[in-house]
Write an enzyme that holds these catalytic residues in place. Structure first.
Site, PDB file in Angstrom:
ATOM      1  N   CYS A 304       4.694  41.884  83.449  1.00  0.00           N
ATOM      2  CA  CYS A 304       3.389  41.799  84.114  1.00  0.00           C
ATOM      3  C   CYS A 304       2.279  42.602  83.433  1.00  0.00           C
ATOM      4  O   CYS A 304       1.140  42.134  83.401  1.00  0.00           O
ATOM      5  CB  CYS A 304       3.484  42.132  85.590  1.00  0.00           C
ATOM      6  N   ARG A 334      15.040  48.580  78.235  1.00  0.00           N
ATOM      7  CA  ARG A 334      14.943  49.841  78.972  1.00  0.00           C
ATOM      8  C   ARG A 334      16.090  50.728  78.533  1.00  0.00           C
ATOM      9  O   ARG A 334      17.254  50.322  78.593  1.00  0.00           O
ATOM     10  CB  ARG A 334      15.057  49.603  80.490  1.00  0.00           C
ATOM     11  N   GLU A 336      18.690  52.927  79.165  1.00  0.00           N
ATOM     12  CA  GLU A 336      19.331  53.233  80.452  1.00  0.00           C
ATOM     13  C   GLU A 336      20.194  54.476  80.443  1.00  0.00           C
ATOM     14  O   GLU A 336      20.585  54.974  81.478  1.00  0.00           O
ATOM     15  CB  GLU A 336      20.178  52.049  80.921  1.00  0.00           C
ATOM     16  N   ARG A 345      23.646  46.158  84.298  1.00  0.00           N
ATOM     17  CA  ARG A 345      22.759  47.300  84.040  1.00  0.00           C
ATOM     18  C   ARG A 345      22.767  47.528  82.541  1.00  0.00           C
ATOM     19  O   ARG A 345      23.680  48.142  82.007  1.00  0.00           O
ATOM     20  CB  ARG A 345      23.266  48.529  84.787  1.00  0.00           C
ATOM     21  N   GLU A 353       9.214  36.476  84.771  1.00  0.00           N
ATOM     22  CA  GLU A 353       8.358  37.244  85.667  1.00  0.00           C
ATOM     23  C   GLU A 353       7.130  36.442  86.066  1.00  0.00           C
ATOM     24  O   GLU A 353       6.203  36.281  85.292  1.00  0.00           O
ATOM     25  CB  GLU A 353       7.930  38.600  85.084  1.00  0.00           C
ATOM     26  N   ASP A 414      13.154  44.193  97.751  1.00  0.00           N
ATOM     27  CA  ASP A 414      14.310  44.041  96.870  1.00  0.00           C
ATOM     28  C   ASP A 414      15.269  43.025  97.463  1.00  0.00           C
ATOM     29  O   ASP A 414      15.442  42.975  98.683  1.00  0.00           O
ATOM     30  CB  ASP A 414      15.050  45.373  96.725  1.00  0.00           C
ATOM     31  N   GLU A 432      20.844  45.120  93.267  1.00  0.00           N
ATOM     32  CA  GLU A 432      19.474  44.611  93.340  1.00  0.00           C
ATOM     33  C   GLU A 432      19.358  43.538  92.271  1.00  0.00           C
ATOM     34  O   GLU A 432      19.443  43.824  91.093  1.00  0.00           O
ATOM     35  CB  GLU A 432      18.488  45.749  93.068  1.00  0.00           C
ATOM     36  N   ASN A 435      13.302  41.219  92.624  1.00  0.00           N
ATOM     37  CA  ASN A 435      12.316  41.853  93.494  1.00  0.00           C
ATOM     38  C   ASN A 435      11.076  40.973  93.623  1.00  0.00           C
ATOM     39  O   ASN A 435      10.910  39.984  92.883  1.00  0.00           O
ATOM     40  CB  ASN A 435      11.960  43.270  93.019  1.00  0.00           C
ATOM     41  N   CYS A 460       3.743  40.558  91.558  1.00  0.00           N
ATOM     42  CA  CYS A 460       4.679  39.981  90.600  1.00  0.00           C
ATOM     43  C   CYS A 460       6.072  39.981  91.205  1.00  0.00           C
ATOM     44  O   CYS A 460       6.320  40.610  92.233  1.00  0.00           O
ATOM     45  CB  CYS A 460       4.677  40.770  89.295  1.00  0.00           C
ATOM     46  N   ARG A 467      21.015  39.551  86.241  1.00  0.00           N
ATOM     47  CA  ARG A 467      21.278  39.972  87.616  1.00  0.00           C
ATOM     48  C   ARG A 467      21.675  38.779  88.491  1.00  0.00           C
ATOM     49  O   ARG A 467      22.606  38.852  89.276  1.00  0.00           O
ATOM     50  CB  ARG A 467      20.053  40.676  88.204  1.00  0.00           C
TER      51      ARG A 467
HETATM   52  N1  SER Z   1       7.277  44.422  87.190  1.00  0.00           N
HETATM   53  C1  SER Z   1       8.346  44.413  88.114  1.00  0.00           C
HETATM   54  C2  SER Z   1       9.440  45.344  87.745  1.00  0.00           C
HETATM   55  O1  SER Z   1       9.372  45.950  86.705  1.00  0.00           O
HETATM   56  C3  SER Z   1       8.859  43.016  88.285  1.00  0.00           C
HETATM   57  O2  SER Z   1       9.443  42.587  87.131  1.00  0.00           O
HETATM   58  O3  SER Z   1      10.355  45.497  88.474  1.00  0.00           O
HETATM   59 ZN    ZN Z   2       5.768  43.105  87.333  1.00  0.00          ZN
END
Ligand code: SER
Ligand code: ZN
Length: 501
Positions: A304, A334, A336, A345, A353, A414, A432, A435, A460, A467
């Site tokens: 986003c 990310r 982690e 994960r 998105e 969530d 999760e 979202n 968003c 997931r």
């Molecule tokens: N921007 C939101 C998030 O990082 C949805 O992807 O969880």
């Molecule tokens: Zn987002």
């Protein structure tokens, strides 16, 4: 209560000993004019002293006019007055010490430190002592942000270790899982997946890929297309200024994968590195580093931010509202560290998105429609055991902030799935797997996005393919025979894959 005390020093363009009286008068007048508003003293020059070309001032205030702002005004007034009559100007300003005391909402539980100042705490009062501060430093809004940061750090001490905000909205009926195995482990055994080659990344062989791709088709055909979302493709590399605007830069700098550009792309500059590589057949990282620029960007963390960036400064036609777009190309990275597990994960994941921009009413209605479509997928296509809950909005988490309530207008929902391999339905941690958020005008303002008439909100939703896949497989198993009919329509047959000997 706030108390500011500033000791500053003007270095003047020449020795002004002969002007002592004029300067005394200037100080008295300044206290009565620019530092006063009617009966109210905005700030006070308490003391001053002159030594050749150095004018020392001690300024106090209780906050209405911050002494450092007063100082800049005094400098201008001084230059105006003495520049004209005596050709004396202010060469530079030095701050010798700057002490700021302010109240805290609560007594700190432990000490707090911040850059640029020593912080001392006494009961509910904090005192910051700054020294050696430049004029540039004063012009920027650092002081107020430092006060805010101390207050925020003290408040955060009260949240540490507390349970996250979580409020159930809805839950599905209980469904009997087909098995209770960890789908990642089983897929690895069957040769559908391979871990690596770097931390938290996976290689998806044809069978696993087919499932992820089926998830993508389902999201598009069952959710996004029926609601009128249009696809966009964004850059994968996010410059820091985008993350400064969204708050990610201060929120999770320890979770980004950073991107470096080559310092030069002239092969000649790389000759030594190339020679070394050819001879040693190893990468000399030290040598490599010499040819790299410092990072100025990172890999996609969420999609986003860059979608908002694409609307930055633009005015959206009313006819285009609500704007409904999605990106499914940028892959999120990310770092982690300890939390990695299986493909649920990971350090690298594939997500669709959707982002929506429209009036409050449009977005609240859209949320209902999206929830309806998502419910249809999870109930009818996946036949999942799942639930929805209000949680701390993701932008608060990702901006390193903490809060205990979401509201019903804005906030993050969530979607969580029961993972039988983790234990009982009641006590185990659910996954999760998606979202959905409405975020008010936060990013609209940050990116200066406008409409012809309407006030805009945005939001968003994160559809993580890994997931979705693990939530589904953890309950339904790897044997397509047990998969719901509606799902089988999207994946009639698994590809044969490759047999390894
Ligand atoms: N921007 C939101 C998030 O990082 C949805 O992807 O969880
Ligand atoms: Zn987002």
């Amino acid at each position: 209560m706030m108390q500011f005390t500033l000791q500053a020093c003007f270095t003047l363009s020449c020795d002004v000993t002969s002007l002592t009286r004029d300067i005394d008068r200037f100080v008295t007048t300044t206290n009565e004019t620019i530092l006063r508003k009617g009966p109210e003293k905005l700030a006070v020059i308490e003391q001053h002293s002159l030594e050749k070309e150095t004018l020392r001032l001690s300024i106090t205030s209780t906050g209405t006019l911050r002494p450092h702002n007063a100082l800049l005004q005094i400098k201008n007034a001084f230059s105006k007055e003495f520049g004209k009559t005596h050709r004396v100007g202010v060469r530079s300003i030095t701050i010798e010490t700057y002490t700021i005391s302010f109240d805290l909402q609560r007594k700190p539980l432990k000490d707090v430190s911040i850059p640029f100042a020593d912080v001392k705490m006494q009961e509910t009062q904090a005192t910051m002592v700054l020294s050696d501060v430049s004029e540039e430093f004063l012009r920027r809004n650092y002081i107020d942000r430092m006060i805010n940061r101390v207050r925020e750090k003290v408040e955060n001490q009260y949240y540490e270790g507390k349970a996250e905000f979580w409020k159930l909205i809805w839950e599905s009926e209980e469904r009997k899982p087909v098995w209770a195995k960890d789908p990642t482990e089983e897929m690895e055994k069957q040769g559908w997946l391979k871990q690596g080659p770097t931390k938290g990344k996976w290689f998806y062989y044809p069978q696993a890929t087919a499932i992820l791709k089926a998830m993508e088709r389902i999201a598009i055909k069952e959710v996004l297309q029926p609601l009128g979302f249009q696809e966009v493709i964004e850059s994968h590399v996010k410059p820091f200024d985008v993350w400064l605007k969204t708050g990610h830069m201060e929120g999770m700098p320890y979770e980004f994968y950073y991107v470096c550009e080559p310092r030069t792309r002239d092969a000649k500059d790389w000759e030594h590195f190339i020679d070394l590589t050819k001879i040693t057949k190893e990468v000399d990282v030290g040598e490599l580093q010499k040819n790299l620029s410092p990072p100025a960007a990172g890999l996609c963390y969420a999609q986003c931010p860059m979608i908002y960036w694409s609307f930055k400064g633009k005015t959206i036609a009313e006819a285009s509202l609500p704007v409904l777009v999605y990106d499914k190309t940028a892959i999120s990275s990310r770092y982690e560290s300890g939390g990695r597990h299986g493909i649920e994960r990971v350090d690298e994941f594939h997500r669709i998105e959707p982002v929506y921009i429209g009036t409050r009413e449009q977005l609240l209605k859209l949320r209902e429609q999206m929830l309806e479509r998502y419910k249809h997928v999870f109930n009818d296509v996946f036949e999942l055991d799942w639930r929805m809950a209000w949680v701390t909005p993701w932008y608060m988490q990702q901006a390193g902030k903490i809060c205990d309530e979401g509201t019903q207008d804005t906030g993050t929902i969530d979607f969580e799935a029961y993972m039988p391999y983790r234990g009982s339905r009641k006590d185990s941690e659910w996954l999760e797997f998606q979202n959905l958020s409405i975020l008010g005008d936060k990013y609209i303002t940050a990116f200066n996005i406008k409409a012809q008439k309407s006030d805009l909100w945005s939001g968003c939703s994160g559809i993580g393919l890994q997931r979705w896949t693990t939530a589904f497989l953890a309950q339904k198993g790897l044997d397509p025979k047990h998969w719901p009919d509606a799902f089988q329509k999207y994946l009639e047959k698994l590809p044969e894959g490759i047999e390894f000997l």
